[in-house]
Design a protein around this motif. Structure first.
Motif: not given
Length: 559
Positions: A356-366, A370-388
């Motif tokens: 139910q959390q799944l969206t229709s967006s593509d994502y960019t992992l960059k 020193g941070q992993y930035n997960i960008i939701r391409n549809s609205d450019k919301v960014v989730t950052s994390s030092a680790t995966l």
């Protein structure tokens, strides 16, 4: 006598040139891009004889085009705008027809599938009704696949159009640059504008504006510097700066536009190429095609995942724990071709219980700073994390090895194309789990017998559950509601583009009419000019005849 003869000769010459120019206009009345030409005539320098200045006839100082820069600029702009809206409308209208077709759409097969589930729940021991569920499920998957494959066909067609448009633009650029060179040489040599060559160049500019937004800067030497889109140089003097159709860095099957050095052109943002047919199809692909295909995939994955999870909460006909009914593909991941370390790959997996959390967006992992930035391409919301790994929107993101290089990036497409990759996991009707195994509190319960339909009823209720997440909405929707909203959005956009394209076409018609009224050839007017110049020619001839007769009289007086 020589003065009268020279005046007559100049008049005869002016009339002859006028007739030739008028005839040239008449001959090219239907020639695309031709601009009406007129002779520029001035009185010759008069001679002072003491008692006054006596005229010396006429001079032809030039032959000019009747050309209005303001109207020409307006024509380029309206041509570009009309081509863009027309290209967008023609493309989206095809998708609108595909989705809204009551026979070919998804709503009927989803309804039929859940009706079959309800029928099986009402009679859980009947093999025939169980078989209908599997048959309906297969029909549903086939329809999802058919819709997705048609969208793939449209996507491939857009690639062909992009490539063809780029080739056309480059061809026009080469021809314009060559004409710049020839026109510049003609003007520097003769001092006069080569009108027909300039018409050819302006016609090429109009055709260029059909492909992409075109802006022209005129130089003092008569050359055109041509800029496209949001100001990229295409032609400067006799130099060209071509476009390239190149595979996306993160999607080999997607053609993008590249620009710059021939050996290493760089892909540019498609929004910089607004206007024209190329701008229209790029906007359609980015705004509508990608969105619709992703939403179809989201709907298919969400439905299949939630049905699987509920199926696994039940017992099958033989009292065995239920198994997944659908095989579901994991998200697609691709590494950018610009990555420094090409050995590292991104991974993405759907997290169980979070569909139910799944969206229709593509994502960019960059990976940057020193941070992993997960960008939701549809609205450019960014989730950052030092680790995966890290979970975002029901998807767990990871990289298969150690830390990537600075700037490395990956594209994750959870839903695009997924609608054609889901398959049935079994064809044994007995494996349909209609009996309860896990109660509403999550406790495992004993098999109550083949006649138990508790889990079957829960499977049927999935049809109306708020299961599909819509970006920009605070509430999830049922499968049917999500699909209906998607169809409605496409229909609204189609109607908008239909109105826009008609308005733009009308504006183009008006700009063309205004340009033609000023620069076009009017046959009636040219016929009147032809008669006027004919009469002038005859009068000039009569003048020279009289001068000749007077000269004869003088000769006779001298005998």
């Amino acid at each position: 006598m020589s003065n009268i003869l020279n005046i007559g000769k100049s008049a005869l010459n002016a009339a002859q040139i006028g007739i030739s120019t008028t005839g040239h206009n008449i001959a090219n009345a239907s020639t695309p891009g031709y601009t009406r030409q007129v002779i520029v005539q001035a009185a010759s320098q008069a001679q002072n004889f003491g008692y006054g200045f006596v005229g010396q006839g006429t001079d032809i100082t030039g032959i000019n085009r009747v050309y209005n820069d303001t109207l020409a600029k307006q024509l380029l702009n309206t041509t570009s705008t009309s081509s863009a809206s027309s290209a967008y409308y023609n493309s989206i209208n095809e998708i609108n027809g595909l989705l809204s077709d009551s026979n070919a759409g998804l709503s009927p097969v989803m309804t039929k599938f859940f009706s079959a589930v309800s029928a099986a729940a009402a009679n859980p021991t009947d093999v025939a009704t169980r078989q209908t569920v599997l048959s309906s499920a297969n029909s549903l998957l086939n329809r999802f696949s058919a819709v997705n494959n048609r969208l793939d066909d449209i996507r491939q067609s857009l690639n062909t159009q992009v490539s063809a448009s780029v080739n056309t633009i480059n061809s026009y650029a080469t021809q314009i640059s060559q004409l710049n060179l020839v026109i510049d040489k003609a003007m520097s040599t003769t001092g006069n504008p080569p009108n027909d060559l300039m018409d050819q160049r302006d016609l090429l500019l109009t055709k260029l504006s059909e492909q992409v937004k075109t802006t022209v800067v005129k130089q003092s030497n008569g050359n055109y510097d041509v800029f496209i889109g949001n100001g990229m140089p295409l032609v400067v003097g006799d130099d060209t700066y071509p476009l390239y159709a190149q595979s996306s860095y993160t999607s080999p099957n997607r053609l993008e536009i590249a620009y710059g050095d021939k050996s290493t052109p760089k892909i540019i943002d498609s929004s910089t190429l607004a206007g024209g047919a190329l701008g229209g199809i790029l906007a359609f692909r980015n705004e509508t095609l990608d969105t619709v295909q992703n939403q179809i995939g989201q709907l298919a994955i969400t439905l299949a995942t939630q049905f699987n999870e509920m199926q696994q909460n039940g017992y099958d006909l033989n009292g065995t724990a239920g198994v997944a009914m659908f095989n579901i593909p994991q998200p697609q991941t691709t590494s950018s071709t610009n990555n420094v370390d090409k050995s590292k790959l991104a991974t993405a997996t759907f997290v169980p219980g979070q569909s139910q959390q799944l969206t229709s967006s593509d994502y960019t992992l960059k990976y940057t700073g020193g941070q992993y930035n997960i960008i939701r391409n549809s609205d450019k919301v960014v989730t950052s994390s030092a680790t995966l790994p890290v979970t975002v929107d029901g998807i767990e993101f990871n990289v298969n090895t150690t830390t990537p290089a600075e700037g490395d990036e990956y594209m994750i497409r959870p839903t695009q194309g997924a609608a054609s990759k889901i398959t049935l996991a079994f064809d044994d009707v007995e494996k349909l789990a209609l009996a309860e195994r896990v109660d509403s509190n999550g406790n495992v319960v004993a098999f109550k017998g083949a006649g138990d339909n508790t889990n079957g009823l829960r499977l049927a209720k999935l049809q109306d559950a708020a299961s599909v997440r819509l970006l920009g909405s605070n509430a999830n929707r049922s499968y049917a509601q999500a699909f209906a909203l998607m169809v409605s959005a496409v229909g609204t956009k189609t109607n908008e583009m239909m109105v826009t394209s008609k308005a733009d076409a009308s504006a183009l018609e008006g700009a063309t009419s205004a340009m033609q009224s000023e620069s076009g050839v009017n046959i009636d007017e040219e016929a009147a000019n032809l008669l006027r110049y004919q009469q002038a020619y005859q009068a000039a001839g009569k003048m020279m005849q009289i001068a000749s007769q007077l000269f004869d009289v003088l000769l006779q007086l001298g005998q």
